[in-house]
Write a protein that holds these residues in place. Structure first.
Motif, PDB file in Angstrom:
ATOM      1  N   VAL A  63     -27.216 -75.992  30.359  1.00 55.84           N
ATOM      2  CA  VAL A  63     -27.011 -76.035  31.804  1.00 55.84           C
ATOM      3  C   VAL A  63     -26.347 -74.739  32.248  1.00 55.84           C
ATOM      4  O   VAL A  63     -25.327 -74.333  31.693  1.00 55.84           O
ATOM      5  CB  VAL A  63     -26.136 -77.243  32.203  1.00 55.84           C
ATOM      6  CG1 VAL A  63     -25.934 -77.287  33.717  1.00 55.84           C
ATOM      7  CG2 VAL A  63     -26.753 -78.545  31.707  1.00 55.84           C
ATOM      8  N   LYS A  64     -26.945 -74.109  33.254  1.00 53.69           N
ATOM      9  CA  LYS A  64     -26.403 -72.875  33.830  1.00 53.69           C
ATOM     10  C   LYS A  64     -25.920 -73.177  35.239  1.00 53.69           C
ATOM     11  O   LYS A  64     -26.653 -73.736  36.048  1.00 53.69           O
ATOM     12  CB  LYS A  64     -27.493 -71.803  33.863  1.00 53.69           C
ATOM     13  CG  LYS A  64     -27.036 -70.455  34.358  1.00 53.69           C
ATOM     14  CD  LYS A  64     -28.192 -69.467  34.264  1.00 53.69           C
ATOM     15  CE  LYS A  64     -27.779 -68.056  34.529  1.00 53.69           C
ATOM     16  NZ  LYS A  64     -28.929 -67.132  34.403  1.00 53.69           N
ATOM     17  N   CYS A  79     -23.733 -70.518  30.745  1.00 48.26           N
ATOM     18  CA  CYS A  79     -24.284 -71.804  30.316  1.00 48.26           C
ATOM     19  C   CYS A  79     -23.319 -72.595  29.444  1.00 48.26           C
ATOM     20  O   CYS A  79     -22.415 -72.036  28.836  1.00 48.26           O
ATOM     21  CB  CYS A  79     -25.563 -71.574  29.509  1.00 48.26           C
ATOM     22  SG  CYS A  79     -26.837 -70.659  30.377  1.00 48.26           S
ATOM     23  N   ILE A  81     -29.604 -80.061  26.035  1.00 45.34           N
ATOM     24  CA  ILE A  81     -29.858 -79.325  27.260  1.00 45.34           C
ATOM     25  C   ILE A  81     -28.878 -78.164  27.349  1.00 45.34           C
ATOM     26  O   ILE A  81     -27.756 -78.239  26.847  1.00 45.34           O
ATOM     27  CB  ILE A  81     -29.755 -80.208  28.520  1.00 45.34           C
ATOM     28  CG1 ILE A  81     -28.402 -80.927  28.582  1.00 45.34           C
ATOM     29  CG2 ILE A  81     -30.915 -81.166  28.609  1.00 45.34           C
ATOM     30  CD1 ILE A  81     -28.159 -81.668  29.879  1.00 45.34           C
ATOM     31  N   CYS A 140     -36.552 -81.399  33.600  1.00 47.36           N
ATOM     32  CA  CYS A 140     -37.276 -80.302  32.948  1.00 47.36           C
ATOM     33  C   CYS A 140     -38.709 -80.727  32.661  1.00 47.36           C
ATOM     34  O   CYS A 140     -39.039 -81.172  31.568  1.00 47.36           O
ATOM     35  CB  CYS A 140     -36.582 -79.908  31.647  1.00 47.36           C
ATOM     36  SG  CYS A 140     -34.895 -79.393  31.881  1.00 47.36           S
ATOM     37  N   LEU A 172     -30.491 -85.193  33.521  1.00 46.90           N
ATOM     38  CA  LEU A 172     -30.665 -83.749  33.685  1.00 46.90           C
ATOM     39  C   LEU A 172     -31.854 -83.255  32.873  1.00 46.90           C
ATOM     40  O   LEU A 172     -32.644 -82.443  33.348  1.00 46.90           O
ATOM     41  CB  LEU A 172     -29.396 -83.003  33.279  1.00 46.90           C
ATOM     42  CG  LEU A 172     -28.199 -83.142  34.221  1.00 46.90           C
ATOM     43  CD1 LEU A 172     -26.989 -82.419  33.647  1.00 46.90           C
ATOM     44  CD2 LEU A 172     -28.535 -82.620  35.601  1.00 46.90           C
ATOM     45  N   ILE A 174     -27.888 -75.883  39.833  1.00 44.57           N
ATOM     46  CA  ILE A 174     -27.859 -75.624  38.396  1.00 44.57           C
ATOM     47  C   ILE A 174     -29.261 -75.307  37.906  1.00 44.57           C
ATOM     48  O   ILE A 174     -30.252 -75.606  38.580  1.00 44.57           O
ATOM     49  CB  ILE A 174     -27.315 -76.837  37.602  1.00 44.57           C
ATOM     50  CG1 ILE A 174     -28.224 -78.059  37.815  1.00 44.57           C
ATOM     51  CG2 ILE A 174     -25.873 -77.132  37.964  1.00 44.57           C
ATOM     52  CD1 ILE A 174     -27.963 -79.192  36.864  1.00 44.57           C
ATOM     53  N   GLN A 175     -29.328 -74.720  36.740  1.00 42.60           N
ATOM     54  CA  GLN A 175     -30.588 -74.543  36.024  1.00 42.60           C
ATOM     55  C   GLN A 175     -30.433 -75.292  34.708  1.00 42.60           C
ATOM     56  O   GLN A 175     -29.394 -75.180  34.046  1.00 42.60           O
ATOM     57  CB  GLN A 175     -30.850 -73.067  35.768  1.00 42.60           C
ATOM     58  CG  GLN A 175     -32.196 -72.803  35.124  1.00 42.60           C
ATOM     59  CD  GLN A 175     -32.398 -71.317  34.913  1.00 42.60           C
ATOM     60  OE1 GLN A 175     -31.750 -70.724  34.062  1.00 42.60           O
ATOM     61  NE2 GLN A 175     -33.277 -70.722  35.696  1.00 42.60           N
ATOM     62  N   VAL A 176     -31.428 -76.079  34.359  1.00 37.79           N
ATOM     63  CA  VAL A 176     -31.382 -76.885  33.142  1.00 37.79           C
ATOM     64  C   VAL A 176     -32.561 -76.507  32.263  1.00 37.79           C
ATOM     65  O   VAL A 176     -33.691 -76.379  32.748  1.00 37.79           O
ATOM     66  CB  VAL A 176     -31.467 -78.396  33.451  1.00 37.79           C
ATOM     67  CG1 VAL A 176     -31.319 -79.216  32.185  1.00 37.79           C
ATOM     68  CG2 VAL A 176     -30.437 -78.807  34.470  1.00 37.79           C
TER      69      VAL A 176
END
Length: 135
Positions: free
Chosen positions: A10-11, A63, A8, A100, A96, A120-122
């Motif tokens: 992560v951002k 990220c 993954i 998605c 996490l 977060i963005q994953v």
């Protein structure tokens, strides 16, 4: 997420202040410490979390990557300078990745303890390569 083999990305997007996040500074300027840990079976002690890599401190809107292994967890610690812990969350890398569902990318709010939220963005990347025949 399909298959579960991969990693993954992560951002870190933003933190929403919670009631317990009383800042001593005039401006709220948090940062995040990221600890990736592994579950290890220890004789006489059961399962323990062990950090095998150093703590990273990614900037906001950047990220970090984590491979999906059984027992891998990510500890996200929201802090304020100099070393004031504000809140944290520990979540499995697989949990996490499971966020998605639409195009292998998701944006999520994570509830922090004792209060606050971290957005977060994953993105899930599969490591199952497609076999392309040579011509």
């Amino acid at each position: 997420m399909s298959g579960g083999v991969g990693f993954i990305r992560v951002k870190l997007l933003q933190v929403e202040k919670g009631a317990s996040m009383e800042s001593k500074a005039t401006t709220f300027d948090p940062y995040v410490a990221v600890n990736v840990k592994e579950s290890v079976q220890t004789p006489g002690r059961g399962v323990q979390l062990v950090q095998k890599k150093r703590t990273i401190y990614p900037e906001w809107n950047t990220c970090f990557d984590a491979h999906l292994y059984d027992g891998r967890v990510i500890n996200l610690v929201v802090m304020e300078k100099p070393n004031n812990l504000l809140a944290e969350i520990t979540i499995s890398a697989r949990a996490l990745a499971e966020k998605c569902t639409d195009g292998n990318i998701a944006t999520a709010w994570l509830d922090l303890k004792p209060s606050g939220r971290l957005q977060i963005q994953v993105r899930f990347f599969s490591e199952q390569e497609e076999q392309v025949p040579f011509k």
